[in-house]
Design an enzyme around this catalytic site. Structure first.
Site, PDB file in Angstrom:
ATOM      1  N   GLU A  87     -30.961  -1.356  58.332  1.00  0.00           N
ATOM      2  CA  GLU A  87     -31.665  -0.889  57.352  1.00  0.00           C
ATOM      3  C   GLU A  87     -31.271   0.354  56.690  1.00  0.00           C
ATOM      4  O   GLU A  87     -31.397   0.948  55.670  1.00  0.00           O
ATOM      5  CB  GLU A  87     -33.178  -1.098  57.376  1.00  0.00           C
ATOM      6  CG  GLU A  87     -33.795  -2.629  57.601  1.00  0.00           C
ATOM      7  CD  GLU A  87     -33.626  -3.460  56.381  1.00  0.00           C
ATOM      8  OE1 GLU A  87     -33.072  -2.807  55.283  1.00  0.00           O
ATOM      9  OE2 GLU A  87     -33.709  -4.446  56.254  1.00  0.00           O
ATOM     10  N   ARG A 121     -29.487   1.610  53.272  1.00  0.00           N
ATOM     11  CA  ARG A 121     -30.110   2.360  52.398  1.00  0.00           C
ATOM     12  C   ARG A 121     -30.247   3.783  52.429  1.00  0.00           C
ATOM     13  O   ARG A 121     -29.960   4.521  51.339  1.00  0.00           O
ATOM     14  CB  ARG A 121     -31.763   2.116  52.661  1.00  0.00           C
ATOM     15  CG  ARG A 121     -32.091   0.691  52.603  1.00  0.00           C
ATOM     16  CD  ARG A 121     -33.769   0.383  52.597  1.00  0.00           C
ATOM     17  NE  ARG A 121     -33.880  -1.147  53.040  1.00  0.00           N
ATOM     18  CZ  ARG A 121     -34.958  -1.854  52.704  1.00  0.00           C
ATOM     19  NH1 ARG A 121     -35.945  -1.189  51.941  1.00  0.00           N
ATOM     20  NH2 ARG A 121     -35.083  -3.100  53.101  1.00  0.00           N
ATOM     21  N   ASP A 123     -26.648 -13.648  55.968  1.00  0.00           N
ATOM     22  CA  ASP A 123     -26.116 -13.402  54.312  1.00  0.00           C
ATOM     23  C   ASP A 123     -24.978 -12.370  54.394  1.00  0.00           C
ATOM     24  O   ASP A 123     -24.189 -12.726  53.763  1.00  0.00           O
ATOM     25  CB  ASP A 123     -27.229 -13.101  53.388  1.00  0.00           C
ATOM     26  CG  ASP A 123     -28.303 -11.978  54.096  1.00  0.00           C
ATOM     27  OD1 ASP A 123     -28.008 -11.640  55.112  1.00  0.00           O
ATOM     28  OD2 ASP A 123     -29.389 -11.771  53.490  1.00  0.00           O
ATOM     29  N   GLU A 182     -31.231 -10.227  44.401  1.00  0.00           N
ATOM     30  CA  GLU A 182     -30.140 -10.895  44.570  1.00  0.00           C
ATOM     31  C   GLU A 182     -29.699 -11.775  43.514  1.00  0.00           C
ATOM     32  O   GLU A 182     -28.605 -11.649  42.829  1.00  0.00           O
ATOM     33  CB  GLU A 182     -30.266 -11.972  45.780  1.00  0.00           C
ATOM     34  CG  GLU A 182     -30.205 -11.217  47.225  1.00  0.00           C
ATOM     35  CD  GLU A 182     -31.433 -10.470  47.409  1.00  0.00           C
ATOM     36  OE1 GLU A 182     -32.581 -10.842  46.779  1.00  0.00           O
ATOM     37  OE2 GLU A 182     -31.430  -9.697  48.204  1.00  0.00           O
TER      38      GLU A 182
END
Ligand code: DMJ
Length: 645
Positions: free
Chosen positions: A276, A280, A409, A545
């Protein structure tokens, strides 16, 4: 004039004879007229020859033929000096010929307002007028040459792509020159359309909430007018930096920059999640550095990048999930020594770029090693990977469960994107990507009833489940990006089918907003739609998404329906998630329009991704983050492609 200098041949001699017969006054008038016309640019000549012809000939442009005398060129009427250099180039570059104007892909303006280098790739394709001007002025010519070598990104930052075709592993020794804002003065603001204005308005509203109640904290809690901390690093502010740049919100950007300069400190005794914080924070800082050319962001990126490196000190070199960035220690979650496959394989774009920018190969080495290792692992099912990997043994764990949703994913997304980032030379990445998509087709694709929507389900120990996370909706965009980069057209077909499904995940729901997870009906039942939602899955976290994929689909097809679908989604976000005092909130129940049950949290990716992709989707300017020059990380932070198309 040949009567006073070297002979000009037979015609010149005849001219001299006639000249001598004229009176002094007549000669003066002719000379004056000649000088006047020359100064006005009506005639010009490139060598001693037959200047009189130019007084009577029509412009070669008008006739569409070359003038008779080879030594003499008629200039374009009253504008340009001798154009021989530009004409000479025309032979080398057939595309210069005005008849062969390049076909512009959809949405492209000519010339681009934001790039000195035209979007189709070469300044030589500018009009003859521009080319000649540049050739005449050495300073201009120099600038033009520089421009040809660098890619001028939107709003001015210069990316200097490494033209080398060497594999990236051997390319990280020399640091990349910092970006600069050279060329900014030459850019005009792009006209922004109404839908983009609506995105700007939404962003400002979200930002107002963040500024008023959560400034410098990780996430806004818009209902309680407070904030929540995850890492305590101003996550929303950092995630939103490049969005502000792209949306042209300079004031907000400057204010946020000040916070980064004065208040952002990574020297903190805090545990952060490696994935993360990489996507980010590191990703956000790197892309902001590229767009703005401001070295502050690179310095901060180096700082956080270094502090994350202890995560790779594991027996297997598969990184731990958590790092204490103040202490320099790393560890797995308390309950396991596993890491998530998507997490360890979706940090590569950022660390590879950090190596390229700093010239220090250690970052790239660490993440490349992970990919190489995963490439060789057993336990895959036709290219599909399990969701967990052990940091001690380096082996996949919890075998037999395959999904394109949570925990797997972005593994698939980064296979393709690393391949693109590195100039399409790293074959193992492509091989793994192609295999995986075949695996998806073979094991996970099904069609729903009654609408026969193509969807991606999950496989658990041989049993197919018709469950699809909203997260999977990154896939149509990724497939389309692959097709755009030369992969099989089948991928584009699949992308078209899947984006329709993702849209239906919104359209078939009462609020017009997708839940976190849907189950598709495999059998037609009276009164049932394709999409079923379980009570535990009816929340919406403002995820990006679908909008992300709509953006890719619109860029590559120009089909306006994708913009219209995105517009519907924006309106529904405004209707059901907007908090009047500022900010947007996640909701608990997309099936209840009269009470969607606000959750009191605005995720940082709403500003980092969702609104950014909306703005890009509604734009017709393909140079607004040109996809042949940038690759988006999984948090929508654009990073340069090392060898752009
Ligand atoms: C983001 O942090 C990234 O897009 C990630 O890849 C998936 N989850 C969120 C958005 O849904």
């Amino acid at each position: 004039m040949s009567c006073w200098g070297a002979g000009g041949g037979g015609a010149g001699e005849a001219f001299c004879g006639k000249w001598k017969q004229l009176s002094r006054l007549q000669r003066s008038i002719i000379l004056f007229l000649f000088a006047f016309l020359t100064v006005c640019g009506v005639i010009s000549y490139t060598s001693v020859g037959e200047p009189w012809k130019s007084l009577t000939s029509k412009s070669s442009d008008e006739h569409g033929t070359e003038p008779d005398a080879p030594g003499l060129r008629l200039a374009n009427p009253a504008v340009l000096p001798a154009p021989q250099k530009a004409d000479a180039n025309a032979g080398d570059y057939p595309e210069l010929s005005p008849q062969k104007k390049p076909k512009l892909p959809h949405g492209r303006r000519n010339p681009s307002n934001f790039q000195i280098k035209p979007p189709w790739g070469d300044v030589r394709l500018q009009t003859r007028h521009d080319t000649r001007k540049a050739v005449e002025d050495p300073a201009q010519a120099d600038k033009q040459e520089k421009t040809e070598k660098s890619v001028i990104s939107w709003r001015g930052a210069v990316i200097e792509p490494d033209q080398s075709s060497e594999p990236p592993s051997s390319r990280v020794k020399e640091p990349e020159k910092p970006s600069s804002v050279e060329g900014e003065s030459q850019k005009e603001p792009v006209p922004i359309n109404e839908r983009q204005m609506a995105v700007i308005e939404a962003f400002r509203h979200a930002w107002k909430g963040y500024k008023d109640f959560a400034w410098g904290h990780d996430e806004l809690k818009p209902l309680s007018k407070s904030y929540s901390e995850w890492f305590g690093l101003g996550l929303t502010l950092i995630d939103a930096l490049d969005t502000m740049w792209i949306l042209g919100l300079r004031e907000e950007f400057e204010e946020a920059r000040k916070w980064v300069a004065n208040d952002l400190a990574f020297d903190k005794n805090v545990d952060v999640n490696l994935f993360e914080s990489t996507i980010r924070i590191l990703g956000g800082l790197l892309s902001t550095y590229h767009l703005s050319g401001d070295s502050l962001f690179l310095e901060k990126a180096k700082d956080i990048g270094n502090r994350l490196m202890p995560a790779f000190k594991t027996p297997s070199k598969i990184p731990y999930s958590d790092v204490n960035i103040g202490r320099g220690t790393a560890h797995p979650p308390r309950w396991t020594s596993d890491s998530t496959v998507a997490e360890v394989t979706s940090i590569q774009l950022e660390f590879r770029e950090l190596s390229r920018l700093t010239g220090d190969e250690k970052y790239q080495k660490a993440v490349d090693e992970v990919m190489k290792h995963v490439h060789t692992l057993s336990g895959k099912n036709d290219g599909l990977v399990p969701m967990f990997i052990n940091t001690n043994s380096g082996q996949f764990t919890h075998l037999g469960v395959y999904t394109l949703g949570a925990r797997a994913d972005s593994y698939y997304e980064y296979l393709l994107k690393q391949w693109i980032q590195g100039g399409k030379t790293e074959n193992e990445l492509l091989e793994d990507y192609m295999k995986a998509i075949e695996g998806v087709k073979k094991h996970l694709l099904q069609r729903s009833q009654p609408k026969k929507l193509t969807f991606v389900g999950e496989l658990a120990h041989g049993h197919f489940s018709a469950k699809m996370d909203h997260l999977v909706c990154f896939l149509p965009g990724t497939l389309a990006l692959g097709a755009h980069n030369g992969l099989t057209a089948d991928h584009m077909k699949l992308a078209e089918a899947l984006i329709e499904t993702c849209y239906q995940m919104y359209a078939q729901v009462e609020t017009g907003l997708s839940p976190e997870i849907v189950h598709f009906n495999l059998h037609a039942q009276k009164g049932h739609k394709d999409v079923e939602i379980k009570p535990a899955d009816r929340h919406n976290l403002l995820r990006p998404e679908t909008v992300e994929s709509l953006f890719y689909m619109y860029r590559f097809t120009g089909d306006k329906k994708y913009q219209d679908w995105g517009w519907e989604i924006l309106q529904n976000f405004n209707k059901y998630t907007r908090v009047p005092t500022g900010g947007y909130t996640s909701i608990n129940n997309v099936q209840n329009p009269s009470n969607p049950e606000p959750r009191d949290k605005m995720e940082s990716f709403f500003l980092g991704e969702t609104l950014k992709y909306m703005f890009l989707l509604f734009s017709d300017d393909i140079d607004l983050i040109n996809l042949d020059k940038y690759v988006f990380n999984t948090e929508a932070h654009p990073l340069p492609i090392w060898v752009p198309a």
